[in-house]
Motif scaffolding. Structure first.
Motif, mmCIF file in Angstrom:
data_model
loop_
_atom_site.group_PDB
_atom_site.id
_atom_site.type_symbol
_atom_site.label_atom_id
_atom_site.label_comp_id
_atom_site.label_asym_id
_atom_site.label_seq_id
_atom_site.Cartn_x
_atom_site.Cartn_y
_atom_site.Cartn_z
ATOM 1 N N ARG B 49 4.075 -143.872 -9.701
ATOM 2 C CA ARG B 49 3.703 -143.186 -8.465
ATOM 3 C C ARG B 49 4.502 -143.731 -7.292
ATOM 4 O O ARG B 49 4.997 -142.975 -6.462
ATOM 5 C CB ARG B 49 2.196 -143.367 -8.218
ATOM 6 C CG ARG B 49 1.656 -142.373 -7.195
ATOM 7 C CD ARG B 49 0.186 -142.527 -7.028
ATOM 8 N NE ARG B 49 -0.166 -143.864 -6.574
ATOM 9 C CZ ARG B 49 -1.408 -144.280 -6.377
ATOM 10 N NH1 ARG B 49 -2.405 -143.482 -6.628
ATOM 11 N NH2 ARG B 49 -1.661 -145.502 -5.966
ATOM 12 N N MET B 50 4.652 -145.044 -7.245
ATOM 13 C CA MET B 50 5.429 -145.663 -6.168
ATOM 14 C C MET B 50 6.889 -145.223 -6.243
ATOM 15 O O MET B 50 7.520 -144.935 -5.219
ATOM 16 C CB MET B 50 5.354 -147.203 -6.271
ATOM 17 C CG MET B 50 4.072 -147.795 -5.782
ATOM 18 S SD MET B 50 3.658 -147.339 -4.096
ATOM 19 C CE MET B 50 4.843 -148.322 -3.223
ATOM 20 N N GLY B 51 7.392 -145.163 -7.461
ATOM 21 C CA GLY B 51 8.777 -144.727 -7.668
ATOM 22 C C GLY B 51 9.002 -143.313 -7.152
ATOM 23 O O GLY B 51 9.948 -143.046 -6.404
ATOM 24 N N TYR B 52 8.078 -142.423 -7.511
ATOM 25 C CA TYR B 52 8.189 -141.022 -7.064
ATOM 26 C C TYR B 52 8.053 -140.917 -5.539
ATOM 27 O O TYR B 52 8.696 -140.088 -4.916
ATOM 28 C CB TYR B 52 7.136 -140.150 -7.744
ATOM 29 C CG TYR B 52 7.493 -139.818 -9.168
ATOM 30 C CD1 TYR B 52 8.664 -139.121 -9.467
ATOM 31 C CD2 TYR B 52 6.682 -140.193 -10.230
ATOM 32 C CE1 TYR B 52 9.016 -138.821 -10.769
ATOM 33 C CE2 TYR B 52 7.022 -139.902 -11.534
ATOM 34 C CZ TYR B 52 8.186 -139.213 -11.805
ATOM 35 O OH TYR B 52 8.539 -138.933 -13.084
ATOM 36 N N LEU B 53 7.207 -141.798 -4.997
ATOM 37 C CA LEU B 53 7.014 -141.806 -3.538
ATOM 38 C C LEU B 53 8.317 -142.178 -2.831
ATOM 39 O O LEU B 53 8.680 -141.579 -1.819
ATOM 40 C CB LEU B 53 5.905 -142.804 -3.186
ATOM 41 C CG LEU B 53 5.029 -142.423 -2.003
ATOM 42 C CD1 LEU B 53 4.162 -141.228 -2.366
ATOM 43 C CD2 LEU B 53 4.163 -143.612 -1.612
ATOM 44 N N PHE B 54 9.007 -143.161 -3.381
ATOM 45 C CA PHE B 54 10.289 -143.554 -2.788
ATOM 46 C C PHE B 54 11.351 -142.465 -2.984
ATOM 47 O O PHE B 54 12.246 -142.310 -2.173
ATOM 48 C CB PHE B 54 10.770 -144.873 -3.405
ATOM 49 C CG PHE B 54 10.170 -146.084 -2.754
ATOM 50 C CD1 PHE B 54 10.523 -146.419 -1.449
ATOM 51 C CD2 PHE B 54 9.268 -146.878 -3.421
ATOM 52 C CE1 PHE B 54 9.965 -147.526 -0.837
ATOM 53 C CE2 PHE B 54 8.702 -147.988 -2.811
ATOM 54 C CZ PHE B 54 9.055 -148.311 -1.513
ATOM 55 N N MET B 55 11.213 -141.737 -4.095
ATOM 56 C CA MET B 55 12.193 -140.683 -4.391
ATOM 57 C C MET B 55 11.928 -139.397 -3.616
ATOM 58 O O MET B 55 12.778 -138.524 -3.549
ATOM 59 C CB MET B 55 12.172 -140.353 -5.894
ATOM 60 C CG MET B 55 13.097 -141.220 -6.721
ATOM 61 S SD MET B 55 12.767 -140.953 -8.461
ATOM 62 C CE MET B 55 13.344 -139.278 -8.648
ATOM 63 N N LEU B 56 10.712 -139.296 -3.059
ATOM 64 C CA LEU B 56 10.270 -138.051 -2.429
ATOM 65 C C LEU B 56 11.249 -137.464 -1.391
ATOM 66 O O LEU B 56 11.563 -136.269 -1.462
ATOM 67 C CB LEU B 56 8.883 -138.242 -1.807
ATOM 68 C CG LEU B 56 8.093 -136.950 -1.564
ATOM 69 C CD1 LEU B 56 7.777 -136.257 -2.869
ATOM 70 C CD2 LEU B 56 6.824 -137.262 -0.805
ATOM 71 N N PRO B 57 11.781 -138.270 -0.457
ATOM 72 C CA PRO B 57 12.739 -137.687 0.505
ATOM 73 C C PRO B 57 13.930 -137.048 -0.184
ATOM 74 O O PRO B 57 14.369 -135.954 0.194
ATOM 75 C CB PRO B 57 13.173 -138.898 1.342
ATOM 76 C CG PRO B 57 12.114 -139.896 1.169
ATOM 77 C CD PRO B 57 11.521 -139.672 -0.175
ATOM 78 N N ILE B 59 13.988 -135.904 -3.314
ATOM 79 C CA ILE B 59 13.536 -134.722 -4.069
ATOM 80 C C ILE B 59 13.426 -133.518 -3.127
ATOM 81 O O ILE B 59 13.885 -132.423 -3.450
ATOM 82 C CB ILE B 59 12.197 -135.000 -4.799
ATOM 83 C CG1 ILE B 59 12.414 -136.010 -5.941
ATOM 84 C CG2 ILE B 59 11.598 -133.715 -5.382
ATOM 85 C CD1 ILE B 59 11.151 -136.564 -6.539
ATOM 86 N N ILE B 60 12.810 -133.749 -1.941
ATOM 87 C CA ILE B 60 12.660 -132.656 -0.965
ATOM 88 C C ILE B 60 14.033 -132.123 -0.567
ATOM 89 O O ILE B 60 14.287 -130.916 -0.570
ATOM 90 C CB ILE B 60 11.841 -133.132 0.274
ATOM 91 C CG1 ILE B 60 10.400 -133.424 -0.135
ATOM 92 C CG2 ILE B 60 11.870 -132.088 1.384
ATOM 93 C CD1 ILE B 60 9.602 -134.205 0.883
ATOM 94 N N GLY B 61 14.929 -133.039 -0.255
ATOM 95 C CA GLY B 61 16.293 -132.643 0.130
ATOM 96 C C GLY B 61 16.998 -131.894 -0.981
ATOM 97 O O GLY B 61 17.659 -130.878 -0.743
ATOM 98 N N PHE B 62 16.828 -132.383 -2.213
ATOM 99 C CA PHE B 62 17.481 -131.744 -3.371
ATOM 100 C C PHE B 62 16.959 -130.321 -3.571
ATOM 101 O O PHE B 62 17.736 -129.397 -3.801
ATOM 102 C CB PHE B 62 17.231 -132.588 -4.627
ATOM 103 C CG PHE B 62 17.797 -131.991 -5.873
ATOM 104 C CD1 PHE B 62 19.152 -132.086 -6.153
ATOM 105 C CD2 PHE B 62 16.977 -131.310 -6.764
ATOM 106 C CE1 PHE B 62 19.683 -131.518 -7.297
ATOM 107 C CE2 PHE B 62 17.502 -130.736 -7.906
ATOM 108 C CZ PHE B 62 18.854 -130.841 -8.174
ATOM 109 N N VAL B 63 15.631 -130.173 -3.458
ATOM 110 C CA VAL B 63 15.038 -128.840 -3.660
ATOM 111 C C VAL B 63 15.508 -127.872 -2.576
ATOM 112 O O VAL B 63 15.930 -126.745 -2.871
ATOM 113 C CB VAL B 63 13.485 -128.941 -3.695
ATOM 114 C CG1 VAL B 63 12.844 -127.562 -3.645
ATOM 115 C CG2 VAL B 63 13.034 -129.663 -4.957
ATOM 116 N N ILE B 64 15.467 -128.336 -1.317
ATOM 117 C CA ILE B 64 15.821 -127.435 -0.203
ATOM 118 C C ILE B 64 17.320 -127.136 -0.165
ATOM 119 O O ILE B 64 17.732 -125.988 -0.041
ATOM 120 C CB ILE B 64 15.331 -128.022 1.146
ATOM 121 C CG1 ILE B 64 13.804 -128.081 1.165
ATOM 122 C CG2 ILE B 64 15.823 -127.184 2.327
ATOM 123 C CD1 ILE B 64 13.213 -128.882 2.294
#
Lengths: 43, 330
Positions: B49-57, B59-64
């Motif tokens: 969960r912590m890993g995904y949290l750090f990756m979140l910015p 992931i958002i950028g990649f999707v958009i």
């Protein structure tokens, strides 16, 4: 016991030195190709 | 004694009740995830969960900025997009753009062939040169840092506007003279008499050698990293077994370095594929700027081009993949 052949050792040492020098020569020559566009830009 | 027994029994009851309460708590803890109760996560899940949290910015950028435009290009490649005063006018035309790209357009096919003729020898030369340079750089001690810095310099400069100026100066410079100089060489003339196409390719490589060398910055670093990871005891063991340098190179160094060669190949293909001197890239850019139906065509070009680059990467993967020998006992 087998004697150490010093002349052979010296030859091997010389060969190694020449090899190292040739490596340096090649690397420095190629580094000039890398630097050539930058040098030409500056000049 | 009886009193004592009764008190003991009572105490035992209390203890039992306490134990059962604890067990209940334990049960609650275990069955917490079933209905509406808080789920207890394992250490690994919390770490993830912590890993995904750090990756979140990212992931958002990649999707958009990557995934959605990527999917949009698939749709756009089947449409005709016209830019009007009111906005974009999109009309579905099926495979029309693809048919146009392959059978009607006279620029796309030759540009694609030119790109293929460029990428295959360039990738080969870049990998070979970067491996040799990494091998040599790994063997020296004196001036190691300085030389490595010089070889890494293109990576720093290439991203800036300096590189575009260098390309311009090389294209407007004495290209014709250089070509003539190379064709004057006896060996080149010999090759030319045997196969003019191969000679032209060789001359092209030598003519743009400084440009090609500028792509070797990161591959050299990757190869040095791979070479430094090889256990020296393997070399010692091979020398004790009277293996010469050539045998050591082919039997130890190259098999160990092969996975890195795959990474380097993919990186080089991607780097060359997105480079501005690429003829297809130029064509896509021109089509994007065209307001009368250009965006759909540009998307089609981009898709065909991406698929071809993917095929080349697939070929590289097949060539450099680690073939593990399977022992069969029968």
């Amino acid at each position: 016991m087998k004697k150490i052949n010093f002349s052979k050792l010296r030859k091997a040492y010389k060969f190694k030195t020449v090899l190292k020098l040739s490596i340096y020569f090649v690397l420095i020559c190629i580094s000039f190709i890398y630097l050539e566009p930058i040098i030409s830009m500056i000049s | 004694m009886k009193k004592d027994k009764t008190t003991l029994k009572g105490k035992n009851k209390d203890v039992n009740q306490a134990i059962t309460k604890d067990l209940d708590l334990g049960d609650n803890k275990i069955s917490a995830g079933t209905k509406g109760k808080r789920k207890i996560k394992t250490y690994k899940q919390r770490q993830n969960r912590m890993g995904y949290l750090f990756m979140l910015p990212w992931i958002i950028g990649f999707v958009i900025f990557t995934a959605i435009p990527f999917l949009a290009t698939i749709y756009l490649s089947f449409t005709e997009v016209r830019q009007t005063v009111l906005g974009f006018e999109i009309k579905f035309i099926g495979f029309g753009n693809y048919i146009m790209a392959f059978f009607q357009n006279t620029d796309f096919g030759p540009a694609l062939l030119e790109f293929l003729a460029m990428i295959i020898p360039y990738t080969f030369v870049i990998i070979m040169i970067s491996f040799v340079l990494a091998y040599l750089l790994n063997r020296i001690d004196f001036l190691r840092g300085t030389l490595r810095t010089i070889y890494f310099l293109p990576v720093i400069i290439m991203s800036g506007p300096v590189m575009s100026q260098i390309i311009e100066s090389s294209s407007t410079g004495s290209e014709g003279e250089a070509m003539r100089d190379f064709t004057d060489i006896f060996i080149v003339q010999m090759i030319e008499s045997y196969s003019p196409k191969f000679a032209n390719m060789l001359v092209g490589i030598f003519d743009e050698l400084s440009m090609i060398l500028w792509f070797t910055g990161i591959p050299i670093i990757l190869f040095i990293n791979g070479l430094q990871k090889i256990n020296p005891s393997l070399y010692e063991a091979a020398e004790i077994d009277s293996a010469n340098a050539w045998q050591i190179l082919w039997k130890i160094t190259i098999p160990i370095i092969k996975p890195i060669a795959l990474v380097v190949t993919i990186f080089t293909i991607a780097q060359l594929g997105t480079y501005s001197t690429n003829p297809v890239y130029d064509l896509i850019k021109t089509a994007t700027d065209n307001t009368s139906g250009g965006l759909g065509i540009a998307a089609t070009y981009a898709w065909i081009y991406s698929l071809i680059v993917l095929v080349i990467i697939g070929v590289a993967f097949v060539l450099f993949r680690d073939r593990k020998k399977v022992r069969r006992f029968y």
